[in-house]
Structure formats: C-alpha cells, structure tokens
Scaffold this active site. Sequence first.
Site, mmCIF file in Angstrom:
data_model
loop_
_atom_site.group_PDB
_atom_site.id
_atom_site.type_symbol
_atom_site.label_atom_id
_atom_site.label_comp_id
_atom_site.label_asym_id
_atom_site.label_seq_id
_atom_site.Cartn_x
_atom_site.Cartn_y
_atom_site.Cartn_z
ATOM 1 N N HIS A 70 144.926 82.586 124.907
ATOM 2 C CA HIS A 70 145.386 83.067 126.105
ATOM 3 C C HIS A 70 144.805 82.709 127.564
ATOM 4 O O HIS A 70 143.610 82.605 127.391
ATOM 5 C CB HIS A 70 145.629 84.757 126.155
ATOM 6 C CG HIS A 70 144.272 85.421 125.604
ATOM 7 N ND1 HIS A 70 143.521 85.308 124.457
ATOM 8 C CD2 HIS A 70 143.008 85.701 126.469
ATOM 9 C CE1 HIS A 70 142.459 86.038 124.321
ATOM 10 N NE2 HIS A 70 141.961 86.363 125.726
HETATM 11 P P1 AMP Z 1 139.316 87.652 126.113
HETATM 12 O O1 AMP Z 1 139.828 87.686 124.567
HETATM 13 O O2 AMP Z 1 137.889 88.066 126.271
HETATM 14 O O3 AMP Z 1 139.673 86.671 126.855
HETATM 15 O O4 AMP Z 1 140.147 88.903 126.803
HETATM 16 C C1 AMP Z 1 141.274 89.617 126.137
HETATM 17 C C2 AMP Z 1 141.985 90.344 127.337
HETATM 18 O O5 AMP Z 1 142.874 91.195 126.562
HETATM 19 C C3 AMP Z 1 141.167 91.380 127.888
HETATM 20 O O6 AMP Z 1 140.983 91.375 129.334
HETATM 21 C C4 AMP Z 1 141.339 92.753 127.372
HETATM 22 O O7 AMP Z 1 141.455 93.750 128.552
HETATM 23 C C5 AMP Z 1 142.915 92.555 126.980
HETATM 24 N N1 AMP Z 1 143.473 93.162 126.113
HETATM 25 C C6 AMP Z 1 142.896 93.909 125.010
HETATM 26 N N2 AMP Z 1 143.935 94.472 124.128
HETATM 27 C C7 AMP Z 1 145.180 94.238 124.653
HETATM 28 C C8 AMP Z 1 146.677 94.462 124.452
HETATM 29 N N3 AMP Z 1 146.680 95.114 123.389
HETATM 30 N N4 AMP Z 1 147.524 94.185 125.323
HETATM 31 C C9 AMP Z 1 147.156 93.775 126.286
HETATM 32 N N5 AMP Z 1 145.850 93.103 126.861
HETATM 33 C C10 AMP Z 1 144.810 93.477 125.860
#
Ligand code: AMP
Length: 757
Positions: A658
């Site tokens: 992502h």
């Molecule tokens: P990273 O995996 O460290 O690049 O970041 C993951 C991102 O996903 C973080 O900014 C979280 O705040 C976000 N996040 C976690 N769970 C969800 C979810 N269910 N839906 C959308 N965003 C999410």
Amino acid sequence: MDMDVDGASRPKEGKAILVILVGAPGSGKSTFCEEVMRSSTRPWIRVCQDTIGNGKAGSKAQCLSSAASALKDHKSVFIDRCNLDREQRSEFVKLGDVHKIDVHAVVLDLPAKLCISRSVKRTGHEGNLQGGKAAAVVNRMLQKKELPKLSEGYSRITFCQSESDVKGAINTYGSLGPLDNLPHGCFGQKNPDSKVQVGIMKFLKKVPAPDAAARPDGSGDTTSQNPGKNDYFHKDVEMASPILDNPNLESKEGESQGVAFDGSHASRVSLDDAPTLAFPSISTSDFQFNYEKAADIIVEKVAEFTAKLGNARLVLVDLTHKSKILSLVKAKASEKRIDTQKFLTHVGDITKLHSTGGLNCNVIANAANWRLKAGGGGVNAAIFNAAGPELESATKERAKSLSPGNAVVVPLPASSPLFVTEGVTHVIHVLGPNMNPQRPNCLNNDYEKGCKILQDAYASLFEGFASIVRTQAGQSREENENIVKKALKLQDKSECHSRNNLTNIDQKNKRDADHGSEKSKKCKGIQDSFGVSSDSRDERVDSEHRRNGGSMNKAWGSWAQALHQMAMHPEKHKDDLLEISEDVVVLNDLYPKAKKHVLILSRTRGVDCLEDVQKEHFQLLKKMHDVGLKWARKFLDENASLVFRLGYHSAPSMRQLHLHVISQDFDSKHMKNKKHWNSFNTAFFRDSIDVMDEVSSHGKATLKDDDKLLSMELRCHRCRSAHPNIPRLKSHIGSCKAPFPAYLLENGRLVHAPAEP
Ligand code: AMP
C-alpha cells in the site's frame, strides 16, 4: 454518604476554606473543581500545578504562594494536584494555621481502572498526561497512595469512591454560599484501612512470592498439577511491547514525551499478558535424539532468541515431572543464566495449558510429522485432536509437507476448540531430525547432521513465533484503547471466562471487535474470516525462504489482514472504499496521521509489502503512483494549502502493498508517538518516486527498516529543529513556515498546488 464524625467541633463561620483534592490522574479533580466553581456563589480559586506557570506546569512552591495570596484575599482555594501522600499535602495543610482557616480534603478514590481509562483516552490534558504513558504513571502513583487522616490537620475529609459519591460532594461544595460552612469530620470512607483498592491489586497481580521451585534462578518449573507454582507467571514485568519495531506502536509514547516506564513495581503488569510460545522437546521422544545434545541445542537456541523477544516468553512443556529433557534443560538454562522471565519449563498437557494450568500461551508448537497429518501418537495426535478439523484444514492451506529442520506457522481458526478454550491463536508445526531406525529417513546416529537439523528446527520455530509476536504487537499498540484494555484485562477476567478466556493480543482484537470498539473498526474488513487467510500462501519459515529474502517468513497476524481483505474482496467493502479498479483500491486511512491520508492498495496477490516488489511490478508501482497523484490533486483542489508526499513504509504493519498519500501537516490526533512520526519522516518512508526508480533500474526497492530510524529524536520535517515530545513538535509544526528540505523539493517528492501565475 456515611458520616463518621470524629469528635465534631463547631465550624467557624464565613471564612475561606482550603480544599486539598487527593486523587490519581484521571480521578476527576479538575472536573470536580470546575463543576463546583460553576455552581457556587462563593469565590473560589483553583490552583493547578499543571498550569500554574503561565498556563504551563509549574512548581509546588508556586502553588503554595498562589494559594496563600488567594486566601489572603479571602477566596476559597482548591489545590488541584494529586496530593497522594502525606508529605505532598503537608505544606498546604499548614496554610490553614497561617490563615486561620479550615482545611478540607476531598479524596477522589475512584476505581483504578476508571482513572487509567480516562487518563489514557483523554486528549489535550493540561499536564500532558494522556495516551500510552498514562497507564504506567497512574499505576505508579496509586501504589504510593496514602489516604489523608484528620490527624494531618484537616477539619473535614470527604471520601468519594464512586461517581455518585463525587456528584454528592460536588453538590455539597457547589451549594456552599460565601458564609456557609460544612460540618467537620470524616465522610464517606468505606474501608479506612485499604491503602490500595482491590481493583488495583488485581490489576497489578501482586501475588505471593513465587514458589521455591520456580525461582528466577531457573531452577524450577511450573506445573499444572500444582497451580500454586504458576504464581511464577504472575511475576510482575514491565508493561512494555515485546518487539518495538512497528510504526504503529504506542508503548514508547512515554519515552517520546519524556515519561518512560520506570520499571518500578507500580508500572508493571503480569507476565500473564506476555505473548507465549509453549513447545515440546523436538525429536527426543519420538525420534530418539540424544537428550544431552538436544538439551544443549534447546538452551543455545532459547538463549539466542530470548535476547530478541522483548517480554515474550518461551515455555518448554512436558507431561511429567520425571521428564528427563525438562530437568536437563532446566539445569543447563540455569547454568547459562537464561532470563527466567523469558524462558520456563512447565509440566502439563500442551493442549490444556490454560484450562488446567492457568498458563496463557497464544502459540503452541507441534512436533509434527513430515506429512503434516493428524494421528500417530504423542504431541502431534494430542494437538490435532484438541484443535479439531479446523487445524487440519488450516494446515492444508499453509503447506502440504514439511522437511526436517523446518517449521510452518498456522493461524488457528477462531472456531477451533483450542482457540476457544485455551486461547491458542497459532500452531507452529515443526519437524526435527529422526534418529529412530524404525522411522523413515533415519540419520543413523549422524549427530553432526542431526544437531544441525535440530538447531534449524528450533530456529525456524522461534522465528515463526517472533514474527507472530511482532505483527500482533504492532497493531495491538495502534490505539491507546488497547493499552487500557491490556492493563484492565485482569480485572475483566471473570467476564472473559464467559467469552472463552480470550486472553492474548489476537484474541483481544476479536473481543474488541465484539464490543464495537476502535479495534473493531480496524478489523471490520476481516471479521468474516477472522484468523484465516483467504489465500493459500505458504508461510513456511524455512531457511530457504530466509536465504531468498522476500516477506514469505513474515506471519501476518489476523488484524494485519484488513487491507489485504479489502484488496482481495473490494465488493464486500464498498462502503469503506473511495475507488475500486482492476489494479488498485483506494481508501481513507482508518487512523489518519494527517489532515488527508489515503492508502492506495495494490490488488496483486502475493505482493504483501515493498520487500516483495520485483522488476515485473514496475507497472503496478506506476499505476499506484498515478492514482495517488490523482487523489493528492483532488485534495489540493479542495484545499490548495496542503502539500502531499507519496510513499511506502519500509516495514509495514499491514499486509498488502500500500502506498501512503499523506498531507504534510501531520495534524491528526492519531499522530501520537515517535514511531508514528518517524515512520513518515525518516528514511523509513520510501518516496514512491524513488521506489519506482530503484525497481526499474535494480529490480528491487531499497528498504530502510532499521529500528533505529523509528526511535530517532523528533525533528521538524521542515526546519529540522528537534523537539522533546509529540505535543511540542505538533505545536511547532503548526507554525513552522520554513521551506521543506531541498531533497524533498527535488524530483517531485512533494506534491502541491501549482504556483499562482
Ligand atoms: P503501514 O502498514 O505501516 O504502512 O501502515 C498501515 C496503515 O494502515 C496505518 O497508517 C494504519 O493507520 C492503517 N490502517 C490500519 N488498519 C486499517 C483499516 N482497517 N483500514 C484502513 N486503514 C487501516
């Protein structure tokens, strides 16, 4: 409220009073003062140490002088600070003699869990005691609590032990006119001798000293036959995250805000909460591996891994006290001075550790056969039996077979009886060397080879466990909510029983989801398939994978699957998605770290993170970048003052590649700690533009996933000035007008509105 007047004397009339509030952070002292002052016709002054220095924290001396001058002006005074011990209060009490006025104490002796939960959740607290650090601080303070006595010099003490007591006291003080007085004496105290509430005792799990058999010298074991010995597991440990390598962790907030867990008794919670792997000895009983050699290997590998495991524990389990391997390992571990909080031996059935031994192990290892099939005897049969057909099908999804020296992590479906009754979320199948001539592939006493395989088997097993811990711990710290839950879990134990003793982090996620909490929002995309990945990615943690790199040995916890689920099944998540296309889906980050923060998810299966990206994915990266740019521009149309950056986390917490599209104001309540900040403002954050360059020229992206990056000092992303904590940093960046550093201005790393012609 009960009245317990000690030789009530006649109150003096029409004089100011000094009211010393006594209570932990979160007990409601400031609210108490504000409510009284709102309704009272008496002139009151609130002296609060958190704001006494021109709105900032000041000293006790400043409070004393401010109180004295208010009393001189015949104003009544609230001393709004914790005042939890006699010494803290004594100088304020003396003001009573100096000014010839009555001194009262109002004790907000509310349940620890209420204070903790309020302090953790609050934002914008005057003294900046909120968030992750608050639980530890409140605990520490409550441990020192010394209830006031009339003999200290008060004319009246009001004890409030519930919110309705507090309301009563607010009414009493709020209806006090300028000339009114209150009767003297002690009011509302229910149990004068209880220094520490039962709640906090449970919370801290202060249990009797461990049995001699389980001393920290490693000389003892725990046993389900003798539950008393399990007290060992209730030894207090710091409430710290096991492995702090995730930007979403909250536990270091105290550090970043200048308050660290101090390791004092009060800031500790039970080891009962620590992620735990229970494992049988591999290859000794079935495959007749030499016990001495096996014990040496266990101890060697345990020593290696405990150093990396934070507060997670390893427990070697065998069925009987007579177990030779258990006593050998115990002796060798003790000789090697292995930390007994991290490694233990336990006598009991590995499939009933919680129900019969009170030992919470979220992961258990299975001494599996190469076909990964149920049956046979020993531990393998017992685990497959206890886990039900769910384990068989979950295992099949992960791997078809296992070669000696390897392990495979299998998330246990929530419907498995082992999950439900024992709280086991993962089984790790592991296969060791065979020295038994009656079994296939016997090594014929080739111990050189055998030892190597056994070492690999334990290494794979422990690595599998470490990756589960790492991923679970990361997300478990995402929200302060969870810190409270972790801290208060022990108080909820009886409730938990009725919900099948859900005791570990992963299970808590489910519990939170049941309760519709923040976590449930996080997990909303995955509830239908909780604990089971929909694809059949083989998560073998073998040496080959480690050699080859890639994220294949990363076991993503069930909570880390939400994005993956959305990317794989966007039709089920239409309400949460901003855009769905063949290649990507776009959604708002659930915990945005800035005013605008969206995620562009790749829909390609098997590309879990940047580490998995190869040359063939260049077009995908380009697509993600273009979609990210489109969204940034859309936001810029709405608010031209924003500036965007597009990039990837070197080591993400959530599965499925992502791209973050994030505005550079970082103005968000979810931007809470150093790890959050540094994950977006150090080299850990890889600009999409650079990633594309690297992948097109070298076929892979450079990862900067060194933990040190996430714990670097907090520096403004524009002027690079350093700041001691997140609130100060946030207040600085709110007004910093410095240009962005040159490298960010280059190469289109920043996206902003076109300059005015
Ligand atoms: P990273 O995996 O460290 O690049 O970041 C993951 C991102 O996903 C973080 O900014 C979280 O705040 C976000 N996040 C976690 N769970 C969800 C979810 N269910 N839906 C959308 N965003 C999410």
